[in-house]
Write an enzyme that holds these catalytic residues in place. Sequence first.
Site: not given
Length: 397
Positions: A92, A224, A227, A251, A382
């Site tokens: 990542c 979204r 939401t 995520s 992270c």
Amino acid sequence: MALLRGVFIVAAKRTPFGAYGGLLKDFSATDLTEFAARAALSAGKVPPETIDSVIVGNVMQSSSDAAYLARHVGLRVGVPTETGALTLNRLCGSGFQSIVSGCQEICSKDAEVVLCGGTESMSQSPYCVRNVRFGTKFGLDLKLEDTLWAGLTDQHVKLPMGMTAENLAAKYNISREDCDRYALQSQQRWKAANEAGYFNEEMAPIEVKTKKGKQTMQVDEHARPQTTLEQLQKLPSVFKKDGTVTAGNASGVSDGAGAVIIASEDAVKKHNFTPLARVVGYFVSGCDPTIMGIGPVPAINGALKKAGLSLKDMDLIDVNEAFAPQFLSVQKALDLDPSKTNVSGGAIALGHPLGGSGSRITAHLVHELRRRGGKYAVGSACIGGGQGIALIIQNTA
């Protein structure tokens, strides 16, 4: 001074991020990087022939031509055949690492201008059957492996990434309600930033095919914005009974790419580039893989120490939102100011295409720092397996 030479970001672009199986599912990670790279070269008025090196981060290697990724990107956008290319993987942190590796090439005078990037097509991750190449025994039940799901599990500690976030929730006393409220904030901040046009400078629109014909995609598909907290609270926990991680506060699995062009101070002057930001410093750190999400804490602290700066000097902070409890643990450990952290939402809203997020975060920080007239920003992520990476930039406006 954390770097041996002055290194400047002269262009920073990203594609809109596509939802899993969405509008970008038919584009490979190479295709997505090409879109971002072309946009960056154009925006920075950087002739392809001035590029000395191409470095692209990618994790899942989901297309059949993925082994050639960085090389193909360079060739497609007109970088000279003689110019080398490197595809790298720091999970990542790969998008950030492409910039770090580019800085290292510039500081060692192996390059003066580097096309960096990060990319992922998670939608194209294949299913596979292992150990059939040399034949199978009669009656053997062949197992179809989902390479995407398998890749999100750390076999060394035998934990899916979501469980490492649950471990952090327990360690830092993060509740399910905390996580859902933060997820809602990420969606709302993304919505506000999108409506205000704060993503326009970084965005590289893509023409996509839909049932209604061709259309230009220039907004993140995964977000979204409608939401509600009530909707989030109804979702079941995914990784443990009565846990904190749900599909709504983790995520998003998504597709997308970013491109960041960096140049030495000499190259900026020689080619008359417009510097958008200076790379101040970076740091990579290891941490306990069972709580891999805490990686940004030692990474950010390490980068700040190298640069002789403090968190108070940072006008913007962006920590990748792998999971809500992971982000909230980092926020608590570093005592981050919510008013300047993830100000435009994050991966919970717009998605986390693994190799692409570092490039996306960097591109956004570059343009948002300039829009706000701030001085310093730090981006961090992270990293599965127990690492963290951080990059500090300075506005040059």
